[in-house]
Scaffold this motif. Structure first.
Motif, short mmCIF file in Angstrom:
data_model
loop_
_atom_site.label_atom_id
_atom_site.label_comp_id
_atom_site.label_asym_id
_atom_site.label_seq_id
_atom_site.Cartn_x
_atom_site.Cartn_y
_atom_site.Cartn_z
N ASP A 180 18.88 -16.91 45.43
CA ASP A 180 19.40 -18.27 45.98
C ASP A 180 18.82 -18.42 47.42
O ASP A 180 18.75 -19.81 47.49
N ALA A 181 18.32 -17.40 48.24
CA ALA A 181 17.70 -17.93 49.41
C ALA A 181 16.47 -18.37 49.54
O ALA A 181 15.69 -18.94 50.60
N PHE A 182 15.50 -17.67 48.49
CA PHE A 182 14.18 -17.59 48.59
C PHE A 182 13.80 -18.31 47.21
O PHE A 182 14.30 -18.19 46.33
N PRO A 183 12.42 -18.87 47.26
CA PRO A 183 11.84 -19.38 46.06
C PRO A 183 11.58 -18.03 45.20
O PRO A 183 11.28 -17.02 45.76
N SER A 184 11.55 -18.38 44.06
CA SER A 184 11.43 -17.12 42.95
C SER A 184 10.00 -16.39 43.20
O SER A 184 9.93 -15.11 43.15
N ASP A 185 9.00 -17.27 43.70
CA ASP A 185 7.66 -16.44 43.84
C ASP A 185 7.57 -15.69 44.99
O ASP A 185 6.43 -15.02 45.42
N GLN A 186 8.74 -16.01 45.93
CA GLN A 186 8.47 -14.79 47.14
C GLN A 186 9.44 -13.39 46.95
O GLN A 186 9.55 -12.89 47.85
N VAL A 187 10.07 -13.43 45.88
CA VAL A 187 10.73 -12.24 45.57
C VAL A 187 10.26 -11.54 44.48
O VAL A 187 10.21 -12.00 43.48
N LEU A 188 10.21 -10.25 44.60
CA LEU A 188 9.60 -9.40 43.55
C LEU A 188 10.61 -8.14 43.23
O LEU A 188 10.97 -7.59 44.17
N VAL A 189 10.97 -8.28 41.96
CA VAL A 189 11.93 -6.96 41.71
C VAL A 189 11.43 -6.35 40.79
O VAL A 189 10.54 -6.54 39.88
N VAL A 190 11.23 -5.12 41.28
CA VAL A 190 10.58 -3.87 40.51
C VAL A 190 11.40 -2.88 39.84
O VAL A 190 12.38 -2.18 40.65
N ASP A 191 11.41 -2.55 38.56
CA ASP A 191 12.01 -1.52 37.97
C ASP A 191 11.50 -0.13 38.36
O ASP A 191 10.39 0.12 37.71
N PHE A 192 12.30 0.80 38.86
CA PHE A 192 11.98 2.10 39.30
C PHE A 192 11.48 2.95 38.13
O PHE A 192 10.35 3.48 38.25
N ASP A 193 12.25 2.69 36.88
CA ASP A 193 11.60 3.63 35.87
C ASP A 193 10.43 3.19 35.24
O ASP A 193 9.53 4.00 34.90
N GLU A 194 10.08 1.83 35.21
CA GLU A 194 8.92 1.21 34.46
C GLU A 194 7.76 1.70 35.65
O GLU A 194 6.58 1.98 35.07
N TRP A 195 8.02 1.43 36.95
CA TRP A 195 7.18 1.65 37.93
C TRP A 195 6.43 3.14 38.07
O TRP A 195 5.39 3.45 37.87
N THR A 196 7.47 3.99 37.69
CA THR A 196 7.18 5.72 37.77
C THR A 196 6.37 6.09 36.45
O THR A 196 5.74 6.66 36.44
N ALA A 197 7.00 5.16 35.47
CA ALA A 197 6.23 5.62 34.05
C ALA A 197 4.47 5.04 34.09
O ALA A 197 3.68 5.87 33.54
N ASP A 198 4.41 4.00 34.80
CA ASP A 198 2.99 3.65 34.79
C ASP A 198 2.84 2.72 36.19
O ASP A 198 2.84 1.51 36.19
N PRO A 199 2.51 3.27 37.15
CA PRO A 199 2.46 2.50 38.48
C PRO A 199 1.46 1.60 38.32
O PRO A 199 1.35 0.44 39.19
N ARG A 200 0.19 1.84 37.85
CA ARG A 200 -0.93 0.96 38.09
C ARG A 200 -0.70 -0.37 37.18
O ARG A 200 -0.87 -1.64 37.53
N ALA A 201 0.05 -0.24 36.03
CA ALA A 201 0.38 -1.44 35.12
C ALA A 201 1.51 -2.35 35.91
O ALA A 201 1.40 -3.45 35.95
N GLU A 202 2.34 -1.59 36.51
CA GLU A 202 3.48 -2.16 37.28
C GLU A 202 3.06 -2.99 38.14
O GLU A 202 3.21 -4.10 38.71
N ARG A 203 1.77 -2.59 39.31
CA ARG A 203 1.21 -3.09 40.21
C ARG A 203 0.40 -4.32 39.79
O ARG A 203 0.45 -5.35 40.46
#
Length: 199
Positions: free
Chosen positions: A169-192
Protein backbone atom coordinates in the motif's frame (compact mmCIF):
# COMPACT_ATOMS: atom_id res chain seq x y z
CA UNK A 1 32.31 13.43 0.53
CA UNK A 2 29.48 12.89 -1.99
CA UNK A 3 26.69 14.29 0.16
CA UNK A 4 24.83 13.06 3.18
CA UNK A 5 24.44 9.29 3.13
CA UNK A 6 20.93 8.00 3.77
CA UNK A 7 19.59 4.46 3.65
CA UNK A 8 17.58 3.56 0.54
CA UNK A 9 17.40 -0.24 0.83
CA UNK A 10 15.46 -1.84 3.65
CA UNK A 11 15.33 -5.50 4.63
CA UNK A 12 12.23 -5.36 6.81
CA UNK A 13 11.83 -9.00 7.85
CA UNK A 14 10.41 -11.35 8.73
CA UNK A 15 12.45 -12.71 11.59
CA UNK A 16 13.87 -16.23 11.19
CA UNK A 17 13.27 -16.11 7.43
CA UNK A 18 16.75 -15.47 6.03
CA UNK A 19 17.18 -11.77 6.79
CA UNK A 20 20.58 -12.25 8.43
CA UNK A 21 21.85 -14.39 5.55
CA UNK A 22 20.76 -11.81 2.99
CA UNK A 23 22.23 -9.01 5.07
CA UNK A 24 25.58 -10.77 4.96
CA UNK A 25 25.23 -11.73 1.30
CA UNK A 26 24.32 -8.24 0.07
CA UNK A 27 27.07 -6.71 2.21
CA UNK A 28 29.60 -8.36 -0.11
CA UNK A 29 28.29 -6.48 -3.17
CA UNK A 30 30.55 -3.55 -4.14
CA UNK A 31 27.57 -1.24 -4.84
CA UNK A 32 25.79 -1.93 -1.56
CA UNK A 33 26.78 -0.64 1.85
CA UNK A 34 25.49 -2.04 5.13
CA UNK A 35 26.61 -0.70 8.52
CA UNK A 36 28.07 -3.19 10.95
CA UNK A 37 25.09 -2.79 13.27
CA UNK A 38 22.10 -4.87 12.23
CA UNK A 39 18.55 -4.01 13.31
CA UNK A 40 18.55 -0.33 14.25
CA UNK A 41 14.72 -0.56 14.24
CA UNK A 42 14.49 3.21 13.86
CA UNK A 43 11.15 3.39 12.00
CA UNK A 44 9.18 1.18 14.43
CA UNK A 45 7.65 4.25 16.04
CA UNK A 46 4.76 2.25 17.51
CA UNK A 47 7.17 -0.11 19.29
CA UNK A 48 9.39 2.36 21.17
CA UNK A 49 10.98 -0.28 23.40
CA UNK A 50 12.29 -2.04 20.30
CA UNK A 51 13.96 1.01 18.75
CA UNK A 52 17.73 1.06 19.10
CA UNK A 53 17.87 4.62 17.78
CA UNK A 54 15.44 7.45 18.46
CA UNK A 55 17.48 10.28 16.93
CA UNK A 56 17.40 10.59 13.15
CA UNK A 57 20.87 12.14 13.13
CA UNK A 58 22.31 9.26 15.13
CA UNK A 59 20.52 6.75 12.91
CA UNK A 60 21.87 8.33 9.71
CA UNK A 61 25.41 8.35 11.11
CA UNK A 62 25.33 4.57 10.64
CA UNK A 63 25.54 5.17 6.88
CA UNK A 64 28.16 7.92 6.85
CA UNK A 65 30.80 5.63 5.34
CA UNK A 66 28.49 4.52 2.55
CA UNK A 67 28.05 7.78 0.64
CA UNK A 68 29.78 6.37 -2.47
CA UNK A 69 27.55 3.28 -2.67
CA UNK A 70 24.53 3.14 -4.97
CA UNK A 71 22.54 1.46 -2.21
CA UNK A 72 22.84 1.89 1.53
CA UNK A 73 20.94 -0.83 3.28
CA UNK A 74 19.78 -1.81 6.72
CA UNK A 75 18.04 -4.86 8.10
CA UNK A 76 15.44 -4.40 10.85
CA UNK A 77 13.15 -7.40 11.18
CA UNK A 78 10.75 -5.55 13.47
CA UNK A 79 9.90 -3.16 10.62
CA UNK A 80 7.63 -5.79 9.05
CA UNK A 81 5.67 -6.27 12.25
CA UNK A 82 5.46 -2.56 13.08
CA UNK A 83 2.22 -0.90 12.01
CA UNK A 84 4.04 2.42 11.52
CA UNK A 85 7.24 1.45 9.74
CA UNK A 86 6.00 1.08 6.15
CA UNK A 87 4.43 4.53 6.13
CA UNK A 88 7.39 6.06 7.99
CA UNK A 89 9.92 4.62 5.52
CA UNK A 90 7.76 5.85 2.61
CA UNK A 91 7.77 9.37 4.06
CA UNK A 92 11.52 9.16 4.58
CA UNK A 93 12.29 7.92 1.06
CA UNK A 94 9.46 7.24 -1.42
CA UNK A 95 11.99 5.63 -3.79
CA UNK A 96 13.32 3.13 -1.26
CA UNK A 97 13.69 -0.53 -2.16
CA UNK A 98 12.02 -2.99 0.22
CA UNK A 99 13.05 -6.63 0.73
CA UNK A 100 10.70 -8.98 2.58
CA UNK A 101 11.54 -12.59 3.39
CA UNK A 102 8.78 -15.00 4.42
CA UNK A 103 8.31 -18.68 5.12
CA UNK A 104 5.39 -20.92 6.04
CA UNK A 105 3.92 -20.17 9.45
CA UNK A 106 4.30 -23.80 10.47
CA UNK A 107 8.05 -23.23 10.28
CA UNK A 108 8.29 -19.56 11.19
CA UNK A 109 6.28 -19.53 14.41
CA UNK A 110 7.97 -22.44 16.24
CA UNK A 111 11.38 -21.12 15.16
CA UNK A 112 10.50 -17.64 16.36
CA UNK A 113 9.20 -19.04 19.66
CA UNK A 114 12.45 -20.96 20.12
CA UNK A 115 14.45 -17.78 19.48
CA UNK A 116 12.51 -15.94 22.20
CA UNK A 117 13.14 -18.78 24.63
CA UNK A 118 16.84 -18.71 23.77
CA UNK A 119 16.96 -14.96 24.45
CA UNK A 120 14.96 -15.34 27.69
CA UNK A 121 12.18 -13.18 26.23
CA UNK A 122 9.69 -16.04 26.61
CA UNK A 123 8.89 -18.12 29.69
CA UNK A 124 6.36 -20.63 28.28
CA UNK A 125 8.28 -23.53 26.79
CA UNK A 126 5.31 -25.22 25.12
CA UNK A 127 4.61 -23.40 21.85
CA UNK A 128 0.94 -24.38 21.63
CA UNK A 129 0.33 -23.01 25.12
CA UNK A 130 2.10 -19.76 24.20
CA UNK A 131 0.13 -19.55 20.94
CA UNK A 132 -3.20 -19.88 22.74
CA UNK A 133 -2.32 -16.83 24.84
CA UNK A 134 -1.66 -14.63 21.78
CA UNK A 135 -3.01 -11.16 22.38
CA UNK A 136 -4.15 -11.95 25.94
CA UNK A 137 -0.92 -12.68 27.73
CA UNK A 138 -1.11 -12.59 31.55
CA UNK A 139 1.39 -10.14 32.98
CA UNK A 140 2.92 -12.74 35.29
CA UNK A 141 3.97 -14.85 32.27
CA UNK A 142 5.93 -12.05 30.60
CA UNK A 143 9.63 -12.17 31.52
CA UNK A 144 11.27 -8.95 32.65
CA UNK A 145 13.84 -9.58 29.93
CA UNK A 146 11.18 -9.30 27.21
CA UNK A 147 11.69 -5.89 25.61
CA UNK A 148 8.05 -5.56 24.54
CA UNK A 149 5.03 -7.79 25.30
CA UNK A 150 3.96 -7.34 21.67
CA UNK A 151 6.74 -9.78 20.76
CA UNK A 152 4.74 -12.54 22.46
CA UNK A 153 1.62 -12.08 20.33
CA UNK A 154 2.35 -14.99 18.01
CA UNK A 155 -0.90 -14.69 16.10
CA UNK A 156 -0.12 -11.09 15.17
CA UNK A 157 3.56 -11.81 14.46
CA UNK A 158 2.56 -14.49 11.98
CA UNK A 159 0.00 -12.34 10.13
CA UNK A 160 2.22 -11.87 7.10
CA UNK A 161 -0.67 -10.93 4.79
CA UNK A 162 -1.45 -7.79 6.78
CA UNK A 163 2.22 -6.94 7.21
CA UNK A 164 3.10 -7.26 3.52
CA UNK A 165 -0.02 -5.36 2.45
CA UNK A 166 1.17 -2.35 4.46
CA UNK A 167 4.27 -2.15 2.26
CA UNK A 168 2.38 -2.80 -0.97
CA UNK A 169 0.00 0.00 0.00
CA UNK A 170 2.88 2.35 0.77
CA UNK A 171 5.18 1.61 -2.20
CA UNK A 172 4.85 0.78 -5.90
CA UNK A 173 4.99 -2.96 -6.42
CA UNK A 174 8.25 -2.73 -8.37
CA UNK A 175 9.97 -1.39 -5.25
CA UNK A 176 8.90 -4.29 -3.03
CA UNK A 177 10.43 -7.74 -3.40
CA UNK A 178 8.95 -10.64 -1.45
CA UNK A 179 11.13 -13.76 -1.29
CA UNK A 180 9.96 -17.16 -0.11
CA UNK A 181 12.59 -18.55 2.26
CA UNK A 182 12.04 -22.18 1.26
CA UNK A 183 12.21 -21.47 -2.48
CA UNK A 184 15.35 -19.42 -2.00
CA UNK A 185 17.15 -22.06 0.08
CA UNK A 186 16.16 -24.76 -2.41
CA UNK A 187 17.68 -22.88 -5.36
CA UNK A 188 19.33 -19.55 -4.43
CA UNK A 189 20.59 -18.78 -7.94
CA UNK A 190 17.22 -19.30 -9.60
CA UNK A 191 15.48 -17.22 -6.97
CA UNK A 192 18.01 -14.42 -7.44
CA UNK A 193 17.63 -14.41 -11.24
CA UNK A 194 13.85 -14.76 -11.61
CA UNK A 195 12.80 -11.31 -12.75
CA UNK A 196 14.42 -9.34 -9.97
CA UNK A 197 16.90 -7.23 -11.90
CA UNK A 198 15.38 -4.02 -10.59
CA UNK A 199 16.56 -4.79 -7.04
Amino acid sequence: RLGKARPNLFIVGAAKCGTTAWHRYLSTHPDIFFPELKEPNYFAFDLPKMRNFTSLDEYEKLFSRGSAAAYRGEASGIHLYSADAARAIREYDPNAKILIFLRGQEYFLPSYHHQLLYRFAESIEDFEAAWRLSGKRPADTIPKTCRDPALLDYRARGDFRTQVERYLDAFPSDQVLVVDFDEWTADPRAERRSGRDGH
